[in-house]
Scaffold this active site. Sequence first.
Site, PDB file in Angstrom:
ATOM      1  N   LYS A  32       1.046  -1.271   0.195  1.00 22.77           N
ATOM      2  CA  LYS A  32       0.174  -0.116  -0.153  1.00 22.77           C
ATOM      3  C   LYS A  32       0.947   1.165   0.017  1.00 22.77           C
ATOM      4  O   LYS A  32       2.021   1.345   0.403  1.00 22.77           O
ATOM      5  CB  LYS A  32      -0.866  -0.044   1.268  1.00 22.77           C
ATOM      6  CG  LYS A  32      -1.818  -1.272   1.376  1.00 22.77           C
ATOM      7  CD  LYS A  32      -2.798  -1.285   0.363  1.00 22.77           C
ATOM      8  CE  LYS A  32      -3.651  -2.538   0.655  1.00 22.77           C
ATOM      9  NZ  LYS A  32      -4.811  -2.674  -0.202  1.00 22.77           N
ATOM     10  N   LYS A  47      -1.927   1.207  -2.854  1.00 23.92           N
ATOM     11  CA  LYS A  47      -1.811   0.179  -3.963  1.00 23.92           C
ATOM     12  C   LYS A  47      -1.634   0.842  -5.465  1.00 23.92           C
ATOM     13  O   LYS A  47      -1.196   0.145  -6.051  1.00 23.92           O
ATOM     14  CB  LYS A  47      -3.540  -0.438  -4.017  1.00 23.92           C
ATOM     15  CG  LYS A  47      -4.454   0.613  -4.413  1.00 23.92           C
ATOM     16  CD  LYS A  47      -5.877  -0.174  -4.590  1.00 23.92           C
ATOM     17  CE  LYS A  47      -6.359  -0.856  -3.403  1.00 23.92           C
ATOM     18  NZ  LYS A  47      -7.494  -1.419  -3.684  1.00 23.92           N
ATOM     19  N   LYS A  92       2.705  -8.761  -2.252  1.00 32.24           N
ATOM     20  CA  LYS A  92       1.574  -8.807  -3.308  1.00 32.24           C
ATOM     21  C   LYS A  92       1.242  -7.564  -3.751  1.00 32.24           C
ATOM     22  O   LYS A  92       1.324  -6.499  -3.218  1.00 32.24           O
ATOM     23  CB  LYS A  92       0.232  -9.367  -2.524  1.00 32.24           C
ATOM     24  CG  LYS A  92      -0.778  -9.410  -3.497  1.00 32.24           C
ATOM     25  CD  LYS A  92      -2.224  -9.915  -2.750  1.00 32.24           C
ATOM     26  CE  LYS A  92      -3.205  -9.766  -3.711  1.00 32.24           C
ATOM     27  NZ  LYS A  92      -3.650  -8.352  -3.925  1.00 32.24           N
ATOM     28  N   ASP A 152      -1.503  -5.311  -5.480  1.00 32.93           N
ATOM     29  CA  ASP A 152      -2.896  -5.131  -5.381  1.00 32.93           C
ATOM     30  C   ASP A 152      -3.548  -5.654  -6.846  1.00 32.93           C
ATOM     31  O   ASP A 152      -2.813  -5.412  -7.882  1.00 32.93           O
ATOM     32  CB  ASP A 152      -3.402  -3.832  -5.072  1.00 32.93           C
ATOM     33  CG  ASP A 152      -4.375  -3.944  -3.917  1.00 32.93           C
ATOM     34  OD1 ASP A 152      -5.249  -5.023  -3.792  1.00 32.93           O
ATOM     35  OD2 ASP A 152      -4.359  -3.177  -3.000  1.00 32.93           O
ATOM     36  N   GLU A 153      -4.820  -5.854  -6.781  1.00 34.77           N
ATOM     37  CA  GLU A 153      -5.408  -6.407  -7.926  1.00 34.77           C
ATOM     38  C   GLU A 153      -5.435  -5.493  -9.249  1.00 34.77           C
ATOM     39  O   GLU A 153      -5.283  -5.779 -10.372  1.00 34.77           O
ATOM     40  CB  GLU A 153      -6.955  -6.559  -7.696  1.00 34.77           C
ATOM     41  CG  GLU A 153      -7.810  -5.477  -7.429  1.00 34.77           C
ATOM     42  CD  GLU A 153      -7.714  -5.008  -5.982  1.00 34.77           C
ATOM     43  OE1 GLU A 153      -8.736  -4.077  -5.725  1.00 34.77           O
ATOM     44  OE2 GLU A 153      -7.094  -5.543  -5.240  1.00 34.77           O
ATOM     45  N   HIS A 209      -6.704 -13.522  -7.480  1.00 32.32           N
ATOM     46  CA  HIS A 209      -7.448 -12.718  -6.743  1.00 32.32           C
ATOM     47  C   HIS A 209      -8.716 -12.588  -7.371  1.00 32.32           C
ATOM     48  O   HIS A 209      -8.800 -12.855  -8.721  1.00 32.32           O
ATOM     49  CB  HIS A 209      -6.811 -11.049  -7.030  1.00 32.32           C
ATOM     50  CG  HIS A 209      -7.319 -10.087  -6.034  1.00 32.32           C
ATOM     51  ND1 HIS A 209      -8.439  -9.515  -6.194  1.00 32.32           N
ATOM     52  CD2 HIS A 209      -6.815  -9.602  -4.822  1.00 32.32           C
ATOM     53  CE1 HIS A 209      -8.743  -8.576  -5.369  1.00 32.32           C
ATOM     54  NE2 HIS A 209      -7.778  -8.602  -4.334  1.00 32.32           N
ATOM     55  N   ARG A 210      -9.638 -12.211  -6.676  1.00 38.76           N
ATOM     56  CA  ARG A 210     -11.093 -12.422  -7.118  1.00 38.76           C
ATOM     57  C   ARG A 210     -11.842 -10.983  -7.483  1.00 38.76           C
ATOM     58  O   ARG A 210     -13.022 -11.014  -7.278  1.00 38.76           O
ATOM     59  CB  ARG A 210     -11.990 -13.202  -6.058  1.00 38.76           C
ATOM     60  CG  ARG A 210     -12.099 -12.408  -4.690  1.00 38.76           C
ATOM     61  CD  ARG A 210     -12.941 -13.397  -3.705  1.00 38.76           C
ATOM     62  NE  ARG A 210     -12.916 -12.770  -2.098  1.00 38.76           N
ATOM     63  CZ  ARG A 210     -13.843 -12.924  -1.350  1.00 38.76           C
ATOM     64  NH1 ARG A 210     -14.783 -13.937  -1.761  1.00 38.76           N
ATOM     65  NH2 ARG A 210     -13.861 -12.061  -0.240  1.00 38.76           N
TER      66      ARG A 210
END
Length: 473
Positions: free
Chosen positions: A168, A170, A194, A196-197, A287-288
Amino acid sequence: MAAKTYDAGVKDYRSIYWEPQYQVKDSDILAVFKVVPQPGVSREEAAAAVAAESSTATWTTVWTDLLTDLDYYKGRAYAIEDVPGSDEAFYAFIAYPMDLFEEGSVVNVFTSLVGNVFGFKAVRALRLEDVRFPLWFVMTCPGAPHGMKVERDLLDKYGRPLLGCTIKPKLGLSAKNYGRAVYECLRGGLDFTKDDENVNSQPFLRWRDRFLFCQEAIEKAEAETGERKGHYMNVTAGTMEEIYERAEFAKEIGTPIIMSDYLTVGWSAHTSLSRWCRKNGMLLHVHRAMHAVMDRNPNHGINFRVLAKILRLMGGDHLHSGTVVGKLEGDREATIGWINLLRDRFIKADRSRGIFFDQDWGPQPGLFPVASGGIHVWHMPALVSIFGNDSVLQFGGGTLGHPWGNAAGACANRFALEACVQARNDGRNLEKEGKEILTKAAQTSPELRMAMETWKEVRFEFDTVDKLDVQHR
């Protein structure tokens, strides 16, 4: 046999597609829909209409019906049940013969099951609650590129959940500062960081630069800690060619895991990427993003348990699955049901967790459910209790929001995790004794003590919108 006569006119679906005497076959694909019919439409007619419009029918009789065996190919509504607590909705159970679908194509199955039928005027609302995939279909789908056991062997990490963190903010960081945040989190004790999406290749953070700085951070953190580390490098892009280019570059520089937004990237594209990951020894985090557009309305759309099954068929090694305790939507029993569907080889029907059908995954390996979204150290006891060892616990703001910096936030989470795992192994009840366990652990970890002080008042107490249609005992 095909019909012997041809009668023009609007179809009476009930007379053809409602078969309460039908004996379900092991080879059938089974679906259960929550249906709210239009006023004046009977339950049997509405259920039959859903079966018809999601399989062979159109709105009228056509002469080409005589050229095939419709009785063999049609979907059949074979049962109707009340929805607890609803006077309008009911469950319609529908069986589809195996020859209606292309082998190994999730896309083909759902083009029928959730296609035009969802705009059909005979129903006011329609929700696909669950699907039973027969073993013949499961065996034609790729499944997880590697699965939980292979990933643990690759990482040499056992006996506890894996720890992650979404970087973050993001959006907005330069590649160099992004890589610095990755390094600090991994050095502090996390297993993964990770993208972010929505981190793809924006002007301020081009994908190639991000990959290089993140890989440098991984290698430096591994050298300092002696542990395997990784960063989920998001290869989601606007075309399949760009996705493959990014995946190949990630492989070339030696990263162990990449990431895909499986709903926004498209099911065909994601399945292709999953197959590539298996061939190339690459782990795949999933990721969803966009799921709540489909699954949050309790009366219309697709339940997340179906989206989770779709992902297990298409392939992924991790999937975001809610937290129960964080900021995102997720009924506790339903979430546990999703976790079981992702990890277990065989799942029994269990209405208390929203699972309508037995599901046999055959030899397909299970994948890690990922808890992510508004979680911090105070949630650790509940997360370890709910998710168990085979999970990824992902703290974004709960790492990067630590007053002493990213490494301290990571250290606090690792310390809290190991304290909870040890307490659980000693037979303690994490959800009842969590505060005491964390307080004692904080006596030897100033980072954890500060994290507990920082987030002691942070709670997400909004009620869940999509609740199970059962009364928990």
